[in-house]
Design a protein around this motif. Sequence first.
Motif, mmCIF file in Angstrom:
data_model
loop_
_atom_site.group_PDB
_atom_site.id
_atom_site.type_symbol
_atom_site.label_atom_id
_atom_site.label_comp_id
_atom_site.label_asym_id
_atom_site.label_seq_id
_atom_site.Cartn_x
_atom_site.Cartn_y
_atom_site.Cartn_z
ATOM 1 N N UNK A 549 38.244 37.089 53.903
ATOM 2 C CA UNK A 549 38.295 36.384 52.764
ATOM 3 C C UNK A 549 36.677 36.723 52.017
ATOM 4 N N UNK A 550 36.683 37.126 50.712
ATOM 5 C CA UNK A 550 35.868 37.559 50.079
ATOM 6 C C UNK A 550 35.804 37.028 48.698
ATOM 7 N N UNK A 551 34.698 36.589 48.277
ATOM 8 C CA UNK A 551 34.495 35.890 46.641
ATOM 9 C C UNK A 551 34.661 36.927 46.008
ATOM 10 N N UNK A 552 35.508 36.689 44.927
ATOM 11 C CA UNK A 552 35.989 37.626 43.747
ATOM 12 C C UNK A 552 34.936 38.705 43.363
ATOM 13 N N UNK A 553 33.850 38.253 42.790
ATOM 14 C CA UNK A 553 32.765 39.120 42.260
ATOM 15 C C UNK A 553 32.317 40.078 43.332
ATOM 16 N N UNK A 554 32.082 39.614 44.660
ATOM 17 C CA UNK A 554 31.474 40.441 45.921
ATOM 18 C C UNK A 554 32.795 41.519 46.067
ATOM 19 N N UNK A 555 34.222 40.990 46.131
ATOM 20 C CA UNK A 555 35.162 41.815 46.204
ATOM 21 C C UNK A 555 35.101 42.931 45.408
ATOM 22 N N UNK A 556 35.053 42.650 44.120
ATOM 23 C CA UNK A 556 34.957 43.782 42.968
ATOM 24 C C UNK A 556 33.946 44.860 43.342
ATOM 25 N N UNK A 557 32.870 44.656 43.815
ATOM 26 C CA UNK A 557 31.873 45.602 43.892
ATOM 27 C C UNK A 557 32.122 46.267 45.581
ATOM 28 N N UNK A 559 35.074 46.940 46.203
ATOM 29 C CA UNK A 559 36.034 47.908 46.022
ATOM 30 C C UNK A 559 35.650 49.038 45.379
ATOM 31 N N UNK A 560 34.831 48.750 44.474
ATOM 32 C CA UNK A 560 34.220 49.960 43.678
ATOM 33 C C UNK A 560 33.490 51.019 44.659
ATOM 34 N N UNK A 561 32.832 50.486 45.580
ATOM 35 C CA UNK A 561 32.003 51.062 46.082
ATOM 36 C C UNK A 561 32.979 51.897 47.458
ATOM 37 N N UNK A 580 23.111 43.890 48.402
ATOM 38 C CA UNK A 580 24.001 43.915 47.466
ATOM 39 C C UNK A 580 23.394 44.878 46.409
ATOM 40 N N UNK A 581 22.161 45.014 46.272
ATOM 41 C CA UNK A 581 21.491 46.018 45.183
ATOM 42 C C UNK A 581 21.821 47.357 45.712
ATOM 43 N N UNK A 582 22.173 47.761 46.874
ATOM 44 C CA UNK A 582 22.282 49.313 47.335
ATOM 45 C C UNK A 582 23.616 49.481 46.988
ATOM 46 N N UNK A 583 24.728 48.588 46.854
ATOM 47 C CA UNK A 583 26.045 48.514 46.712
ATOM 48 C C UNK A 583 26.541 48.423 45.267
ATOM 49 N N UNK A 584 25.814 48.408 44.441
ATOM 50 C CA UNK A 584 25.849 48.138 42.926
ATOM 51 C C UNK A 584 25.923 46.506 42.458
ATOM 52 N N UNK A 585 25.560 45.673 43.341
ATOM 53 C CA UNK A 585 25.616 44.402 42.959
ATOM 54 C C UNK A 585 24.342 43.863 42.549
#
Length: 807
Positions: A549-557, A559-561, A580-585
């Motif tokens: 279960x992943x919060x939507x904004x985190x899930x987007x990052x 999936x992009x990564x 999150x900074x390393x992942x693009x968030x």
Amino acid sequence: MGMAGPSNICANCGTNNAPGEQFCANCGYALNSNTSQATIAGIPAGTTSGVGRRVTGALSANAILAGRYRIDRLVGKGGFGAVYRAYDDHFQAQRVVAIKELSEAQLAPQERASALEDFRREANLLVTLSHPNLPNVSDFFEDGGKAYLVMEFIEGRSLEKVQDDEGGPLNEEQVMAWALQLCDVLAYMHSRPKPVIFRDMKPSNVMLTVDDQIKLIDFGIARVFKSTSAKDTTLLGSQGYAPLEQYGRGQSDARSDIYALGATLYDLLTKTRPADAPMRRINPSLFQTPRQLQPNLSSATERIVLKAMENEPADRFQSASEMYQAILNSGVVTVNSNLRTVVTPQHLNSAGFAATTPQTYQGTSGGAKSPTLPGGIAPYPRTPLPPTPGSVPSQTSGSGKIPRRSFLIGGASIVALAAVGGTGLYAYEHNKSSNTTTGTSGAGTLSITFAYSTEKDNWMNTAIPAFNASNTVVDGKTVQVTGQSFASLDGRTKIIAGQLKPTAWCPASDLELNQLADAWSGKHNGQSILSSEQNLLPMSLVYSPLVFAVWADRAQILLQKYGSIDWPAVHSALAAPGGWKDLGGQANWGLVKFGQTRPDQSNSGLLTITLLAYSYFKTQRNLSLEQVNDPHFLQYFSDIEGAVQSFGRSSGTFLEKVVIQQGEAAYDIITTYENLVLTYQQEAIQRNNQMLKPFYPGLNIVSNHPFAILQTDWVNASEQKAAIAFRDFLLSPAQQRVALASGFRPSNPAVKMTDNVAGNVFLKQPAGLNIPANIQPLAQPPSGQVIDGLLSQWMTRYKDAATTSGG
């Protein structure tokens, strides 16, 4: 001129064969080297008159039998004979038939008469039988020193060939659907005035037609059961499929066919012939359970197969109808328009029980009156009774009649439940001695305690009061249920310690049930806490897979990564030093924060560490203790478990009271059940202004919520009967639809995830959620030793880790 040499012209068909040939290349007739051309003068080519004995399976195309059957080709040949495809030229349309030719090549002369008599018996037997899963027999004759049986030609493949073509084990749901047809035909055969025992059920003797209908073939060793015989006089059947009694150790009866059917299912589901029955008795370790060979199989299917294959006939299903019912109850098979019972809505009361007698079918097949199973319900094709005004009409074939494969289980205790708006029907069998009724208050109260895992709280808060209001009476007393919820492993611990004494327990999965059974047996000198009686066997109520279960904004990052959200992505994200900074968030999101429940208290936590291990070793079965103790795995294990903010105690309260309340500031990703994510989705959105999205591990274990009626000194027989009534209430379509409101996938095949019923959370999810219809593949539940090893590793590291106070 000198005398002509021996002729090689066939006396049967006139073919001039090459010199030295012993048998005719056209019809297979034995060539007599002392027979001259003059001897056969005047015999028409293609006839079967003459002397000599034909070779089994050697008839060629266009050879004529009995003046009417023209051979097309050889279909198959085995120890009992050969089978040809042929045309019946008595019909202008050239009716296609199968012709079975008896082989007696291996028999001594004195045995041939007996073999021929057996063949005649098969013919006479089959002529009396009329069932859609049996071939129609139309003729029997002797010709050219051979005996022949003419029957319906079945276009299709044997199940052995189907399996060979697939190259591995067959689909579980498909196999168990075939099993229902096989139970149907066995129930018919066994219920004849003189029961017919097939005695050679195996994949090669079961045909699948081009329209997916099952046909039993090869009745060469079928027999009419003689109840006065103490034991069979000859060894019949096939190794691996025949039970002990067919080895001269007893009298074969209907339960012998049950064993063979179980062995056939075992083979189809595992692509392994089971160990021979006598060897099983001598050395039980030779026998592997189906799930040891094929871990993806459901525990429900395995229980059915193993019960059918019990060495002692008294321990098997006692009838084909009982086995049919167990398969239907398991929820493995999706019931469709070709396999149903029909009950009109007025037969259902508000509690979901049948309040009046279900609508049944009666009629004839092939002009003969349909025999009935106990209870007066016909076991095969029937014409529906006229519909009651206001009833839902049954789904029928184009002819307006119920399809030939329809089947109603016999027995006065059958209750059938209809799916309103659904395509399938569900039937289950009450305990025959339960004396259960509804709608009338009894003299006194029969109270039972039902313990269940916390994620079922919402469902049980509705279901238990509804059941209590139905005034169900068992043994003259009104049943009242008291519910108590616990984290699954916590409930197991309390039962073993004697702190919790329920009548029935429903943890999240078989994992905890198996742990309870093992621990109880060890503590109580081998005593089982689970009964082996059919009506008391654990039954799956509903299903729910584990999800990230992943919060939507985190899930987007994520999936992009990474392209997907699974264990490798979660591990990499948790290991990112800059978070999150390393992942693009966003940098202010901090480190990636993970959450789960404690595996020593909650099933979802235990499933989490189990799937984590399977992911690391890239396998879906046979997780070993050596792997669990592997230092490289333990580092991977610590990378993930060490990133947990704090562990929850129970799945339901952890998600509702902690994760959603604290939001993404405390948890970015958690592992939990699908049903909880769906149920609390609106609450998550309202509180955190975004979705909590479910993502499905590439390898999963589905929680099946088994309803287990306990066998202990604090549960008496009446309480067990009351628990059966409550269990069947929960399995009814009415309550399975209520469970949809809690996000559970129904086990009753009459109810679908997509049913348009009030409260169905599967239909209320916001756009953007991907909810798969099927969860595949599934991992094999590890052995108890491996589970204990995983827990030991977790306890060593995280026993005193931060644990939430509210959930």
